[in-house]
Design a protein around this motif. Structure first.
Motif, PDB file in Angstrom:
ATOM      1  N   HIS A   1       2.259  -4.906   5.941  1.00 50.52           N
ATOM      2  CA  HIS A   1       2.272  -6.128   5.135  1.00 50.52           C
ATOM      3  C   HIS A   1       1.295  -6.070   3.958  1.00 50.52           C
ATOM      4  CE1 HIS A   1       3.725  -7.497   9.157  1.00 50.52           C
ATOM      5  NE2 HIS A   1       4.666  -7.990   8.391  1.00 50.52           N
ATOM      6  N   ILE A   2       0.325  -5.184   4.021  1.00 49.72           N
ATOM      7  CA  ILE A   2      -0.689  -5.145   2.961  1.00 49.72           C
ATOM      8  C   ILE A   2      -0.160  -4.476   1.697  1.00 49.72           C
ATOM      9  CG2 ILE A   2      -1.829  -2.942   3.439  1.00 49.72           C
ATOM     10  CD1 ILE A   2      -4.481  -4.387   3.247  1.00 49.72           C
ATOM     11  N   GLY A   3       0.876  -3.651   1.838  1.00 54.49           N
ATOM     12  CA  GLY A   3       1.505  -3.059   0.661  1.00 54.49           C
ATOM     13  C   GLY A   3       0.984  -1.704   0.245  1.00 54.49           C
ATOM     14  N   LEU A   4       0.142  -1.076   1.057  1.00 59.10           N
ATOM     15  CA  LEU A   4      -0.426   0.218   0.677  1.00 59.10           C
ATOM     16  C   LEU A   4       0.632   1.305   0.555  1.00 59.10           C
ATOM     17  CD1 LEU A   4      -3.818   0.552   2.605  1.00 59.10           C
ATOM     18  CD2 LEU A   4      -3.475   0.650   0.139  1.00 59.10           C
ATOM     19  N   SER A   5       1.689   1.208   1.332  1.00 58.08           N
ATOM     20  CA  SER A   5       2.710   2.249   1.291  1.00 58.08           C
ATOM     21  C   SER A   5       3.420   2.308  -0.058  1.00 58.08           C
ATOM     22  CB  SER A   5       3.736   2.039   2.409  1.00 58.08           C
ATOM     23  OG  SER A   5       4.328   0.750   2.314  1.00 58.08           O
ATOM     24  N   ASP A   6       3.328   1.217  -0.841  1.00 60.81           N
ATOM     25  CA  ASP A   6       3.915   1.213  -2.190  1.00 60.81           C
ATOM     26  C   ASP A   6       3.013   1.902  -3.211  1.00 60.81           C
ATOM     27  OD1 ASP A   6       6.196  -0.310  -1.444  1.00 60.81           O
ATOM     28  OD2 ASP A   6       4.977  -2.130  -1.501  1.00 60.81           O
TER      29      ASP A   6
ATOM     30  N   LYS B   1      -8.914   5.216   8.843  1.00 63.31           N
ATOM     31  CA  LYS B   1      -7.861   6.088   9.377  1.00 63.31           C
ATOM     32  C   LYS B   1      -6.485   5.533   9.038  1.00 63.31           C
ATOM     33  CE  LYS B   1      -6.314   8.507  13.536  1.00 63.31           C
ATOM     34  NZ  LYS B   1      -4.887   8.321  13.161  1.00 63.31           N
ATOM     35  N   LYS B   2      -6.317   4.221   9.175  1.00 66.40           N
ATOM     36  CA  LYS B   2      -5.060   3.590   8.823  1.00 66.40           C
ATOM     37  C   LYS B   2      -4.753   3.731   7.331  1.00 66.40           C
ATOM     38  CE  LYS B   2      -3.108   1.503  12.419  1.00 66.40           C
ATOM     39  NZ  LYS B   2      -1.667   1.651  12.756  1.00 66.40           N
ATOM     40  N   ILE B   3      -5.786   3.610   6.499  1.00 64.45           N
ATOM     41  CA  ILE B   3      -5.592   3.780   5.057  1.00 64.45           C
ATOM     42  C   ILE B   3      -5.075   5.180   4.768  1.00 64.45           C
ATOM     43  CG2 ILE B   3      -6.755   3.897   2.816  1.00 64.45           C
ATOM     44  CD1 ILE B   3      -8.681   1.730   3.848  1.00 64.45           C
ATOM     45  N   TYR B   4      -5.688   6.197   5.380  1.00 61.50           N
ATOM     46  CA  TYR B   4      -5.232   7.574   5.177  1.00 61.50           C
ATOM     47  C   TYR B   4      -3.798   7.752   5.647  1.00 61.50           C
ATOM     48  CZ  TYR B   4     -10.274   8.434   4.728  1.00 61.50           C
ATOM     49  OH  TYR B   4     -11.597   8.400   4.349  1.00 61.50           O
ATOM     50  N   ASP B   5      -3.442   7.086   6.745  1.00 65.00           N
ATOM     51  CA  ASP B   5      -2.075   7.204   7.274  1.00 65.00           C
ATOM     52  C   ASP B   5      -1.050   6.597   6.321  1.00 65.00           C
ATOM     53  OD1 ASP B   5      -3.052   8.437   9.524  1.00 65.00           O
ATOM     54  OD2 ASP B   5      -3.012   6.635  10.782  1.00 65.00           O
ATOM     55  N   TYR B   6      -1.385   5.451   5.727  1.00 65.86           N
ATOM     56  CA  TYR B   6      -0.448   4.761   4.850  1.00 65.86           C
ATOM     57  C   TYR B   6      -0.413   5.343   3.445  1.00 65.86           C
ATOM     58  CZ  TYR B   6       0.969   0.952   7.952  1.00 65.86           C
ATOM     59  OH  TYR B   6       1.538   0.221   8.969  1.00 65.86           O
ATOM     60  N   VAL B   7      -1.489   6.016   3.043  1.00 64.41           N
ATOM     61  CA  VAL B   7      -1.555   6.541   1.669  1.00 64.41           C
ATOM     62  C   VAL B   7      -1.878   8.041   1.706  1.00 64.41           C
ATOM     63  CG1 VAL B   7      -2.425   6.117  -0.656  1.00 64.41           C
ATOM     64  CG2 VAL B   7      -2.560   4.306   1.045  1.00 64.41           C
ATOM     65  N   PRO B   8      -0.899   8.870   1.991  1.00 65.93           N
ATOM     66  CA  PRO B   8      -1.142  10.314   2.030  1.00 65.93           C
ATOM     67  C   PRO B   8      -1.523  10.908   0.673  1.00 65.93           C
ATOM     68  CG  PRO B   8       1.207   9.830   2.214  1.00 65.93           C
ATOM     69  CD  PRO B   8       0.485   8.527   2.345  1.00 65.93           C
ATOM     70  N   SER B   9      -1.262  10.171  -0.419  1.00 67.37           N
ATOM     71  CA  SER B   9      -1.600  10.685  -1.756  1.00 67.37           C
ATOM     72  C   SER B   9      -3.097  10.682  -2.023  1.00 67.37           C
ATOM     73  CB  SER B   9      -0.890   9.860  -2.835  1.00 67.37           C
ATOM     74  OG  SER B   9      -1.312   8.497  -2.783  1.00 67.37           O
ATOM     75  N   LEU B  10      -3.881   9.926  -1.236  1.00 66.14           N
ATOM     76  CA  LEU B  10      -5.336   9.893  -1.434  1.00 66.14           C
ATOM     77  C   LEU B  10      -5.915  11.283  -1.240  1.00 66.14           C
ATOM     78  CD1 LEU B  10      -6.487   6.632   0.412  1.00 66.14           C
ATOM     79  CD2 LEU B  10      -6.799   7.138  -2.009  1.00 66.14           C
ATOM     80  N   ASP B  11      -6.641  11.768  -2.232  1.00 67.67           N
ATOM     81  CA  ASP B  11      -7.253  13.083  -2.068  1.00 67.67           C
ATOM     82  C   ASP B  11      -8.774  13.068  -2.196  1.00 67.67           C
ATOM     83  OD1 ASP B  11      -7.672  12.833  -4.830  1.00 67.67           O
ATOM     84  OD2 ASP B  11      -5.948  14.072  -5.320  1.00 67.67           O
TER      85      ASP B  11
END
Length: 219
Positions: free
Chosen positions: A126-131, A171-181
């Motif tokens: 619901h937070i929208g990070l996957s977008d 950890k959840k942020i990393y899971d939803y946003v794999p582009s983070l480097d």
């Protein structure tokens, strides 16, 4: 001979899109890039909303301007202002997906609410990070570590409670946003690098194979 009406008309109009694209981007940046992190705040209608009127000039202006605003600023994941601290709709969830898709940088501020984190501080669909497929940088600022000092004894829920909570968030942020480097860590001087919370966050970044850097804001 040029008529007076032609001179008047030409002096009243400036063909912005005749400028080179690099110069237009520079002008957009001067107007739209902010010195501080964008967050939910009652003063946004004074500080930010007037700048976004640029979006309304034309379709072409909108296309260029929104990419500069959302791609060039840092956006706070969970709000800190008292009016919005317990909201179930953090900033990213209020931003349309097409704008989230151009974001490059988000910030997670840890420490506020350490005795009882707001129920809205949850990383899910619901937070929208996957977008936010263009996200590359996560800034983590640690204001305090309740497990690092006995001064917090008697106030904290448990010795490791907040450490586990924060590690779960990132950890959840990393899971939803794999582009983070890249993960940029920052903290107040009272939070050393070897504190339990900082060490847990560093381990999580290492496990997720993120590039770790250090900011200077808090010293």
């Amino acid at each position: 001979m040029t008529s007076s009406s032609s001179v008047t008309e030409s002096s009243q109009h400036f063909r912005f899109f005749d400028l080179p694209s690099e110069l237009r981007v520079t002008i957009h940046e001067l107007i739209l890039l902010l010195p501080n992190t964008v967050d939910l705040d009652p003063t946004n209608y004074q500080n930010i909303a007037p700048r976004l009127r640029l979006f309304l000039v034309s379709r072409r202006m909108h296309e260029e301007a929104y990419r500069t605003f959302y791609g060039g600023n840092t956006f706070r994941l969970f709000p800190l202002h008292g009016r919005f601290f317990h909201t179930k709709l953090p900033l990213l969830s209020r931003i349309p997906p097409r704008y989230r898709a151009t974001m490059n940088t988000i910030e997670l501020r840890l420490g506020p609410g350490w005795t009882a984190p707001p129920k809205g501080w949850v990383v899910d669909q619901h937070i929208g990070l996957s977008d936010a497929r263009a996200l590359r940088l996560l800034k983590i600022f640690v204001e305090c570590d309740p497990a690092s000092d006995d001064i917090f004894e008697g106030f904290r829920v448990g010795h490791d409670f907040y450490t586990i909570f924060c590690r779960g968030l990132v950890k959840k942020i990393y899971d939803y946003v794999p582009s983070l480097d890249e993960v940029q860590f920052n903290a107040y001087p009272s939070v050393p690098k070897n504190s339990p919370l900082m060490q847990a966050l560093l381990r999580e970044a290492a496990i997720s194979k993120k590039r770790i850097t250090w900011g200077l804001e808090g010293g």
